[in-house]
Design a protein around this motif. Structure first.
Motif, mmCIF file in Angstrom:
data_model
loop_
_atom_site.group_PDB
_atom_site.id
_atom_site.type_symbol
_atom_site.label_atom_id
_atom_site.label_comp_id
_atom_site.label_asym_id
_atom_site.label_seq_id
_atom_site.Cartn_x
_atom_site.Cartn_y
_atom_site.Cartn_z
ATOM 1 N N ASP A 160 -1.231 -11.918 1.088
ATOM 2 C CA ASP A 160 -1.777 -12.950 0.209
ATOM 3 C C ASP A 160 -3.291 -13.042 0.249
ATOM 4 O O ASP A 160 -3.870 -14.099 -0.022
ATOM 5 C CB ASP A 160 -1.142 -14.310 0.500
ATOM 6 N N GLY A 161 -3.954 -11.937 0.545
ATOM 7 C CA GLY A 161 -5.370 -11.825 0.260
ATOM 8 C C GLY A 161 -6.303 -12.501 1.246
ATOM 9 O O GLY A 161 -5.935 -12.898 2.355
ATOM 10 N N ALA A 162 -7.551 -12.627 0.791
ATOM 11 C CA ALA A 162 -8.646 -13.075 1.651
ATOM 12 C C ALA A 162 -8.372 -14.423 2.302
ATOM 13 O O ALA A 162 -8.670 -14.633 3.478
ATOM 14 C CB ALA A 162 -9.934 -13.132 0.841
ATOM 15 N N TRP A 163 -7.823 -15.349 1.538
ATOM 16 C CA TRP A 163 -7.623 -16.713 2.024
ATOM 17 C C TRP A 163 -6.157 -16.941 2.369
ATOM 18 O O TRP A 163 -5.563 -17.950 2.043
ATOM 19 C CB TRP A 163 -8.148 -17.709 0.993
ATOM 20 N N SER A 164 -5.592 -15.967 3.045
ATOM 21 C CA SER A 164 -4.171 -15.941 3.391
ATOM 22 C C SER A 164 -3.713 -17.221 4.082
ATOM 23 O O SER A 164 -4.343 -17.707 5.023
ATOM 24 C CB SER A 164 -3.897 -14.748 4.302
ATOM 25 N N ARG A 165 -2.567 -17.734 3.641
ATOM 26 C CA ARG A 165 -1.933 -18.861 4.315
ATOM 27 C C ARG A 165 -1.017 -18.390 5.443
ATOM 28 O O ARG A 165 -0.537 -19.204 6.232
ATOM 29 C CB ARG A 165 -1.145 -19.708 3.313
#
Length: 394
Positions: A160-165
């Motif tokens: 889920d990318g750069a700001w992953s949860r």
């Protein structure tokens, strides 16, 4: 991996890496569900073009059974690269041969559609924004989405990318700003409406840098060009100063002042764009980014190793990550063994590549670049080919 009981595997994020992982899993008969916040594969602009390297991205697509489909959509001529000084002096004008296939270009949107359409219908649950992940005993996790849906899974894959949860489950690392911000500018119907831009960019990409700044543009399919106006600056200077990017004329005037003295032929990338500028601050996860093995969870792509665009490793590594994780899950008896084997390969590879921040700083350094600063693009392509041969011979 035993299929009874079948492991419950969830991929968070329908980017290239997450979709590649799901595709390879399904080719090996392993069930998987992908969750993504977008309403559909084409719900938003996916960004510019990607060069898929023979030693990484193309290996993943081959394992996914999609390499021929990729080549049918790709633009090998897009490997052309022109580098200039801020005064318009040409440092290199690399033109690939007709047979060059080491790193063909493909639009991000086309790649996403290719991967998404290859999956069993219903695999991707669009319109699901992950709000929390709750660990349960024995390594399982409960996923909660903003639409009220909850799911318990045996393995959650953070794609889920750069700001992953998902990342906070294994690591306290967060992205840091590189000190460089890109402002994206778009040009449509470029061959007919923007001939000066078309000539400057050619079939591939153009880089002009100097004095801590840069003008970068890349050809996309269907007569589109995207330009990236690079500044060593605060990540959100325009908004912080109260000068919103929706005021295109004011931003353009500020940019022209910043690029005063640059060759007029280059300034069309600032003056002739269609529509507003888009803010693209560049963040990285400082390398090496590692984490202790955590049962029931792992990361791939930008969630694991966020890099600058220089070198084009981000999407390529994400694809290879997804492929290798899926193969590990197919080849090992337990989820834990599979994830351990995957991380043992992926983490050192990402660490060796680094985050690209130093290369970005060098590219946008003081003064002017010279011919000695220009990469050997033919040698680069040969390195991809040799890397692919070495990878396949392992």
């Amino acid at each position: 991996m035993p299929t009874t009981p079948a492991p419950r595997i969830a991929v968070i994020g329908a980017g290239p890496g997450g979709l590649a992982c799901a595709r390879v899993l399904q080719r090996h008969g392993i069930g998987v569900t992908v969750y993504d916040r977008d309403a559909s594969a084409d719900a938003r602009d996916q960004g510019g073009t990607l060069d898929l390297h023979a030693d990484s991205g193309q290996i993943a697509l081959q394992e996914a059974g999609l390499l021929d489909d990729f080549h049918a959509l790709a633009r090998p001529e897009g490997q052309a690269m022109r580098m200039l000084t801020r005064h318009g002096e040409v440092l290199v004008d690399y033109r690939p041969t007709d047979a060059e296939d080491a790193a063909p270009e493909i639009d991000r949107g086309r790649l996403r559609t290719l991967l998404a359409n290859s999956l069993t219908p219903g695999t991707v649950r669009w319109g699901h924004t992950l709000t929390s992940v709750t660990p349960h005993p024995a390594g399982t996790h409960r996923l909660t989405f903003d639409n009220g849906v909850t799911r318990d899974v045996d393995l959650v894959i953070g794609a889920d990318g750069a700001w992953s949860r998902v990342r906070p489950l294994v690591s306290a690392a967060t992205p840091v700003h590189t000190g460089v911000t890109f402002l994206e500018a778009r040009f449509d119907k470029v061959d007919t409406e923007h001939p000066a831009v078309a000539e400057l960019v050619g079939d591939g990409q153009v880089f002009a840098t100097g004095d801590h700044k840069g003008l970068i543009a890349q050809r996309n399919s269907e007569q589109h060009v995207r330009a990236y106006i690079a500044l060593r600056d605060d990540e959100d200077r325009y908004r912080a100063a109260g000068n919103g990017l929706d005021d295109t004329e004011a931003v353009r005037a500020a940019l022209l002042r910043a690029f005063a003295g640059w060759d007029e032929r280059l300034l069309v990338l600032i003056t002739d764009n269609d529509g507003p500028y888009v803010n693209r601050p560049l963040f990285v996860l400082p390398a090496p980014h590692t984490w202790p093995h955590t049962p029931g969870v792992t990361l791939l792509g930008d969630a694991a190793h966020l890099m600058t665009p220089l070198g084009g490793n981000g999407a390529n590594f994400a694809l290879l990550d997804g492929c290798e994780l899926a193969l590990a899950l197919a080849r090992h008896d337990t989820l834990d063994e599979a994830v351990t084997a995957y991380e043992r390969t992926m983490l050192p590879r990402a660490a060796a590549a680094g985050d690209g921040a130093a290369a970005l700083k060098s590219l946008l350094g003081p003064g002017d670049r010279g011919r000695a600063d220009v990469p050997d693009f033919a040698e680069e392509k040969e390195r991809y080919r040799q890397g692919a041969a070495a990878y396949r011979s392992r």
